[in-house]
Design an enzyme around this catalytic site. Structure first.
Site, PDB file in Angstrom:
ATOM      1  N   LYS A  55       3.222  -3.997  10.872  1.00  0.00           N
ATOM      2  CA  LYS A  55       1.409  -4.016  11.214  1.00  0.00           C
ATOM      3  C   LYS A  55       1.886  -4.253  13.262  1.00  0.00           C
ATOM      4  CE  LYS A  55      -2.279  -3.136  10.841  1.00  0.00           C
ATOM      5  NZ  LYS A  55      -3.000  -2.342   9.329  1.00  0.00           N
ATOM      6  N   ASN A  96     -16.083   3.507  11.770  1.00  0.00           N
ATOM      7  CA  ASN A  96     -15.151   4.820  11.152  1.00  0.00           C
ATOM      8  C   ASN A  96     -15.455   4.662   9.839  1.00  0.00           C
ATOM      9  OD1 ASN A  96     -13.826   7.863  11.841  1.00  0.00           O
ATOM     10  ND2 ASN A  96     -12.084   6.110  10.884  1.00  0.00           N
ATOM     11  N   LYS A 128       0.621  -1.461   0.560  1.00  0.00           N
ATOM     12  CA  LYS A 128       0.029   0.051   0.316  1.00  0.00           C
ATOM     13  C   LYS A 128       1.137   1.122   0.174  1.00  0.00           C
ATOM     14  CE  LYS A 128      -3.401   0.053   2.752  1.00  0.00           C
ATOM     15  NZ  LYS A 128      -4.397  -0.287   4.337  1.00  0.00           N
ATOM     16  N   THR A 168      -9.975   7.355   5.904  1.00  0.00           N
ATOM     17  CA  THR A 168      -9.786   5.993   5.246  1.00  0.00           C
ATOM     18  C   THR A 168     -11.692   6.189   4.331  1.00  0.00           C
ATOM     19  OG1 THR A 168      -8.666   4.826   6.921  1.00  0.00           O
ATOM     20  CG2 THR A 168      -9.876   3.601   5.036  1.00  0.00           C
TER      21      THR A 168
END
Length: 417
Positions: free
Chosen positions: A100, A215, A88, A184
């Protein structure tokens, strides 16, 4: 999970000009640390919680990725998500590698004080791996601005220096970027609009079915409605609600903010159903903003959409890729569709290092420019190589990564004779 995600990379390798030895650099994580975090509970008992942080690849710069607190967290999940972040960040053209982190825990069972102890304990456990020039965490599942504020505080105590650029997703007052919360969801709509010409979609407003109203999903829904589209169905873990003329998104958002469900909506003409019926809803775009592995080879044939938008990470299982291709259902892949969060995280990191705060309009413009550039790169590669959108997205990401890796030398440079 990781081997499945890598298969998509190997498929893209067949369509782009990168050598096998460069791709092998991306086969496995560069660094993964597993620890046990002791948590003293409010009742005096002690829990030992499993936690991980994976820095997958740093060819393009310091690694970047969220920290999630969830019962599903395990080593393989963390490594897989770090791999996806690597792809990404490369596709978005950011000077970041992928990372992560996570803790195997159900935060619903923790008090606020217990969660603060856990959050600070995570920073203490991984402090040597973190830093603004090495590895920069951000929020993820069950973490948010408050947890990032705790992490910044703990890291400052350990390092002896206040380093806001060491974490992103912070409250604005502590150096967070304006517009980060919406990034996002807004980015997903920008991506969808930009690749629309490569999808078999109507020219006017789209009918969208949305799985997940957290969200990212809620902000995507708001942006989509503002752009003239209709959210005809929405679901959460408790059920689904549908209205052919479009749902009242602000009413649903208010219900969710007060602990309710989408099924609590009282809108004339709205109908409720089981949550698992969402993916079979007749719609133009199926937007998946909840869980992974929602669409598989077993249910791909039941879909009634023209395209899929992956707002969550890997909601379409690799086993469903071929059935969807055969059905003519194009997928806007996660490494493109949900890239808005890391784009604005980069904007926050830059602001922190400069000691400046950008106005919200500038953040939105930066997000739009990055999302449009990445989407354009993907659709161009689709046309040039006659490939699907996911393969093109992985191919574009791999080209940038492999160029960075090859700049330090390849087998051709070091071969004797």
């Amino acid at each position: 999970m990781l081997s499945d995600a890598r298969q998509r990379m190997y498929r893209a390798e067949d369509y782009v000009n990168v050598s096998d030895d460069l791709v092998h650099y991306l086969d496995y994580p560069a660094e993964t640390l597993a620890v046990s975090i002791p948590l003293r509970c409010d009742d005096g008992s002690l829990k030992q919680l499993k936690a991980w942080r994976c820095r997958y690849n740093s060819a393009l710069g310091p690694t970047k990725g969220g920290i999630r607190f969830h019962p599903s967290v395990c080593l393989e999940e963390v490594q897989t998500l770090a791999f996806l972040m690597t792809m990404k960040c490369s596709l978005m053209g950011l000077p970041f590698g992928g990372a992560k982190g996570g803790v195997h825990v159900d935060t619903k069972e923790l008090s606020a004080l217990e969660k603060e102890r856990l959050t600070r304990g995570y920073v203490r456990a991984f402090a040597r791996q973190l830093g603004p020039d090495r590895d920069i965490p951000a929020p993820d599942v069950a973490t948010g601005e408050r947890e990032m504020a705790w992490m910044v505080s703990e890291y400052a105590e350990l390092s002896g220096a206040i380093s806001p650029a060491a974490f992103t997703g912070k409250p604005v007052v502590l150096g967070g970027a304006k517009g980060r919360t919406q990034a996002t969801g807004r980015g997903a709509l920008i991506a969808l609009q930009q690749v629309r010409g490569s999808l078999d979609l109507p020219d006017d407003g789209l009918d969208i079915a949305l799985q997940g109203f957290g969200n990212a999903g809620s902000w995507f829904a708001r942006a989509a409605v503002k752009a003239g589209h209709r959210i005809v169905a929405a679901s959460d873990s408790r059920g689904m609600v549908r209205h052919d003329d479009g749902l009242d998104i602000e009413a649903i958002a208010n219900l969710k903010a007060n602990g309710g469900s989408v099924t609590d909506l009282r809108q004339d003409g709205a109908e409720t159903a089981a949550a698992d019926q969402l993916i079979t809803t007749d719609c133009d775009v199926l937007a998946l903003a909840a869980l992974g592995d929602v669409v598989t080879d077993e249910n791909a044939g039941t879909l009634a959409c023209k395209a899929i938008l992956e707002i969550a990470n890997m909601p379409v299982a690799p086993s469903a890729d071929e059935p969807l291709r055969q059905a003519g259902i194009e997928v806007v892949p996660d490494i493109l569709a949900n890239g808005g969060g890391v784009v604005v995280s980069h904007a926050e990191w830059v602001q922190n290092r400069q000691g400046l705060g950008w106005p919200e309009d500038r953040v939105h413009d930066y997000l739009e420019d990055r999302m449009k550039a990445a989407a354009s790169e993907v659709t161009t590669l689709m046309r040039e190589r006659d490939i699907d959108m996911r393969t093109a997205a992985y191919g574009a990401a791999m080209i940038r990564l492999c160029n960075a890796i090859s700049s330090k030398g390849t087998s051709e440079d070091f071969r004797n004779g």
